[in-house]
Design a protein around this motif. Structure first.
Motif, PDB file in Angstrom:
ATOM      1  N   MET A 101       0.548  -1.464  -0.035  1.00  0.00           N
ATOM      2  CA  MET A 101      -0.099  -0.100  -0.074  1.00  0.00           C
ATOM      3  C   MET A 101       1.494   1.036   0.164  1.00  0.00           C
ATOM      4  O   MET A 101       1.963   1.538   0.633  1.00  0.00           O
ATOM      5  N   LEU A 102       0.931   2.229  -0.862  1.00  0.00           N
ATOM      6  CA  LEU A 102       1.765   3.251  -1.179  1.00  0.00           C
ATOM      7  C   LEU A 102       0.829   4.228  -1.125  1.00  0.00           C
ATOM      8  O   LEU A 102      -0.261   4.896  -1.288  1.00  0.00           O
ATOM      9  N   SER A 103       1.615   4.760  -0.026  1.00  0.00           N
ATOM     10  CA  SER A 103       0.971   6.875  -0.397  1.00  0.00           C
ATOM     11  C   SER A 103       1.171   8.201  -0.857  1.00  0.00           C
ATOM     12  O   SER A 103       3.177   8.218  -0.633  1.00  0.00           O
ATOM     13  N   TYR A 104       0.729   8.458  -2.004  1.00  0.00           N
ATOM     14  CA  TYR A 104       1.445   9.135  -2.709  1.00  0.00           C
ATOM     15  C   TYR A 104       1.700  10.407  -1.865  1.00  0.00           C
ATOM     16  O   TYR A 104       2.268  10.927  -1.547  1.00  0.00           O
ATOM     17  N   ARG A 105       2.633  11.171  -2.781  1.00  0.00           N
ATOM     18  CA  ARG A 105       3.545  12.036  -2.089  1.00  0.00           C
ATOM     19  C   ARG A 105       2.029  13.171  -1.682  1.00  0.00           C
ATOM     20  O   ARG A 105       1.133  13.296  -2.365  1.00  0.00           O
ATOM     21  N   GLY A 106       2.458  14.255  -0.476  1.00  0.00           N
ATOM     22  CA  GLY A 106       0.795  14.527  -0.155  1.00  0.00           C
ATOM     23  C   GLY A 106       0.440  13.611   0.882  1.00  0.00           C
ATOM     24  O   GLY A 106      -0.130  14.409   1.797  1.00  0.00           O
ATOM     25  N   TYR A 107       0.526  12.368   0.518  1.00  0.00           N
ATOM     26  CA  TYR A 107      -0.314  11.310   1.589  1.00  0.00           C
ATOM     27  C   TYR A 107       0.276  11.197   2.511  1.00  0.00           C
ATOM     28  O   TYR A 107       1.321  10.728   2.577  1.00  0.00           O
ATOM     29  N   GLY A 108      -0.248  10.342   3.715  1.00  0.00           N
ATOM     30  CA  GLY A 108       0.038   9.953   4.679  1.00  0.00           C
ATOM     31  C   GLY A 108       1.444  10.888   5.500  1.00  0.00           C
ATOM     32  O   GLY A 108       1.217  12.040   5.352  1.00  0.00           O
ATOM     33  N   GLU A 109       2.045   9.627   5.192  1.00  0.00           N
ATOM     34  CA  GLU A 109       3.637  10.382   6.014  1.00  0.00           C
ATOM     35  C   GLU A 109       4.465  10.372   4.479  1.00  0.00           C
ATOM     36  O   GLU A 109       5.542  10.734   5.195  1.00  0.00           O
ATOM     37  N   SER A 110       4.444  10.229   3.395  1.00  0.00           N
ATOM     38  CA  SER A 110       4.871  10.841   2.471  1.00  0.00           C
ATOM     39  C   SER A 110       4.976  12.565   1.950  1.00  0.00           C
ATOM     40  O   SER A 110       4.005  12.912   2.541  1.00  0.00           O
ATOM     41  N   ASP A 111       6.300  12.696   1.688  1.00  0.00           N
ATOM     42  CA  ASP A 111       6.621  14.335   1.554  1.00  0.00           C
ATOM     43  C   ASP A 111       6.325  14.948   0.533  1.00  0.00           C
ATOM     44  O   ASP A 111       5.413  13.948  -0.379  1.00  0.00           O
ATOM     45  N   GLY A 112       6.488  15.550   0.260  1.00  0.00           N
ATOM     46  CA  GLY A 112       5.912  16.536  -0.814  1.00  0.00           C
ATOM     47  C   GLY A 112       4.645  17.405  -1.242  1.00  0.00           C
ATOM     48  O   GLY A 112       3.745  16.748  -0.753  1.00  0.00           O
ATOM     49  N   TYR A 113       3.953  17.700  -2.426  1.00  0.00           N
ATOM     50  CA  TYR A 113       2.320  18.013  -2.930  1.00  0.00           C
ATOM     51  C   TYR A 113       1.785  16.952  -4.126  1.00  0.00           C
ATOM     52  O   TYR A 113       2.908  17.026  -5.485  1.00  0.00           O
ATOM     53  N   PRO A 114       0.879  16.299  -4.122  1.00  0.00           N
ATOM     54  CA  PRO A 114       0.638  15.767  -5.036  1.00  0.00           C
ATOM     55  C   PRO A 114       0.429  16.593  -6.786  1.00  0.00           C
ATOM     56  O   PRO A 114       0.594  17.655  -6.274  1.00  0.00           O
ATOM     57  N   SER A 115       0.828  15.433  -7.574  1.00  0.00           N
ATOM     58  CA  SER A 115       0.878  16.445  -9.133  1.00  0.00           C
ATOM     59  C   SER A 115       0.609  14.946  -9.780  1.00  0.00           C
ATOM     60  O   SER A 115       1.114  13.608  -9.626  1.00  0.00           O
ATOM     61  N   GLN A 116       0.552  14.893 -10.988  1.00  0.00           N
ATOM     62  CA  GLN A 116       0.229  13.624 -11.653  1.00  0.00           C
ATOM     63  C   GLN A 116       1.208  13.163 -12.558  1.00  0.00           C
ATOM     64  O   GLN A 116       1.629  12.459 -11.938  1.00  0.00           O
ATOM     65  N   HIS A 117       2.565  14.099 -12.488  1.00  0.00           N
ATOM     66  CA  HIS A 117       3.870  13.650 -13.378  1.00  0.00           C
ATOM     67  C   HIS A 117       3.863  13.124 -11.867  1.00  0.00           C
ATOM     68  O   HIS A 117       5.178  12.207 -12.297  1.00  0.00           O
ATOM     69  N   GLY A 118       4.099  13.635 -10.677  1.00  0.00           N
ATOM     70  CA  GLY A 118       4.901  13.003  -9.907  1.00  0.00           C
ATOM     71  C   GLY A 118       4.728  11.529  -8.981  1.00  0.00           C
ATOM     72  O   GLY A 118       4.828  11.194  -8.944  1.00  0.00           O
ATOM     73  N   ILE A 119       2.715  11.668  -9.312  1.00  0.00           N
ATOM     74  CA  ILE A 119       2.124  10.581  -9.032  1.00  0.00           C
ATOM     75  C   ILE A 119       2.506   9.221  -9.281  1.00  0.00           C
ATOM     76  O   ILE A 119       3.282   8.417  -9.243  1.00  0.00           O
TER      77      ILE A 119
END
Length: 304
Positions: A101-119
């Motif tokens: 189970m992956l937490s995308y960037r910006g989700y849960g304890e993951s760093d960063g901010y979500p974007s299509q390219h980043g996710i």
């Protein structure tokens, strides 16, 4: 009469301009929801609360963003990420698999901010991690995606025909461009996907189009479509269109409907039929190797 027409045109123009402003300012908040209403960003429950054996996994996406995931292991007595853990517990029982189970960037304890390219990068990092593990059969990695996760999973599966064995999509949209017309109906003539009849003159404003309809037709691996007909967020017709697009080129597609399934509870509303559909799909398309051919005899499901 002329003044009435002018007033009407100004009114329509004002509505469109207001819609454009909302779209530009708030589209990320509409597409990405790192925190569910009523919950905090930190995990309210961990796998250990359900007596599941798991690893905390820390990854680096290709652009350096630190990501968090759970690798939840299949173990003999599994009878006994946070809001999805109950489903995962039953998944371990019914499908006899490991779940990542992956937490995308910006989700849960993951760093960063979500974007299509980043996710997209985040999902690839998760797959690379799984592909390098020695405790699973890396030829039997199955990607599972619901809603936005389905869009992410479709891209990941298309880009990795040699690493992903199959794809399961549940209640996924055709594209964010099409969903814009669902969430903001007055914009549907100005924003839309490849099947839209409108002029689509505002498509350039959408920073995360997630055009799943254009991706599924290029996927060569088997695909299982699970559709809840009472989905209150994504119109069920989106799943039907995705299936039609994929099945036109891919003979290994299967579509299953659940009459009472809503957006997030199709697995629950579907009951035994839901899990049996997945079991049959995996048995047909993700065959187990002989013990002598693999160091790990458990398949892994990458949940996005």
């Amino acid at each position: 009469m002329v003044s009435f027409v002018n007033a009407l045109l100004y009114g329509v123009g004002g509505i469109v301009m207001a819609g454009m402003a909302l779209l530009v300012a708030f589209q990320e908040k509409l597409v990405y929801v790192p925190v569910l209403p009523g919950l905090t960003k930190s995990y309210s429950i961990t796998p250990s609360r359900l007596r599941l054996i798991y690893e905390d996994v820390w990854l680096r996406s290709s652009d350096g963003v630190r990501l968090h995931a759970w690798f939840i292991k299949l173990f003999p007595d599994c009878r006994d990420i946070a809001h999805r853990l109950e489903m995962v517990r039953i998944m371990l029982q019914r499908l006899h698999c490991n779940v990542f189970m992956l937490s995308y960037r910006g989700y849960g304890e993951s760093d960063g901010y979500p974007s299509q390219h980043g996710i997209t990068r985040d999902a690839q990092a998760a797959l690379e991690h799984l592909s390098q593990r020695t405790d699973i059969d890396t030829t039997r990695i199955v990607v599972f995606g619901r809603s936005l996760g389905g869009a992410v999973g479709a891209v990941l599966t298309k880009n990795n025909p040699d690493k992903v064995a199959a794809l399961i999509l549940e209640n996924t949209f055709t594209s964010i461009l099409d969903m814009a017309g669902v969430l903001l109906p007055f914009l549907k003539w100005f924003i839309g996907g490849s099947g839209s009849k409108g002029p689509r003159i505002l498509n350039f404003l959408v920073r995360s189009p997630w055009s799943t309809i254009d991706v599924v037709g290029e996927i060569k691996q088997p695909i299982l479509f699970l559709s809840g007909l009472q989905d209150e967020m994504v119109p069920p017709s989106h799943m039907q269109m995705l299936y039609a697009k994929a099945a036109a080129r891919n003979k290994h597609c299967k579509f299953v409907e659940f009459p009472t399934g809503m957006h997030m509870d199709t697995w629950l509303a579907g009951g035994d039929q839901y899990w049996r559909s997945i079991q049959e799909f995996l048995a047909e398309h993700v065959r187990k190797k002989k013990e002598s051919e693999t160091s790990g005899n458990d398949n892994g499901i990458l949940s996005l």
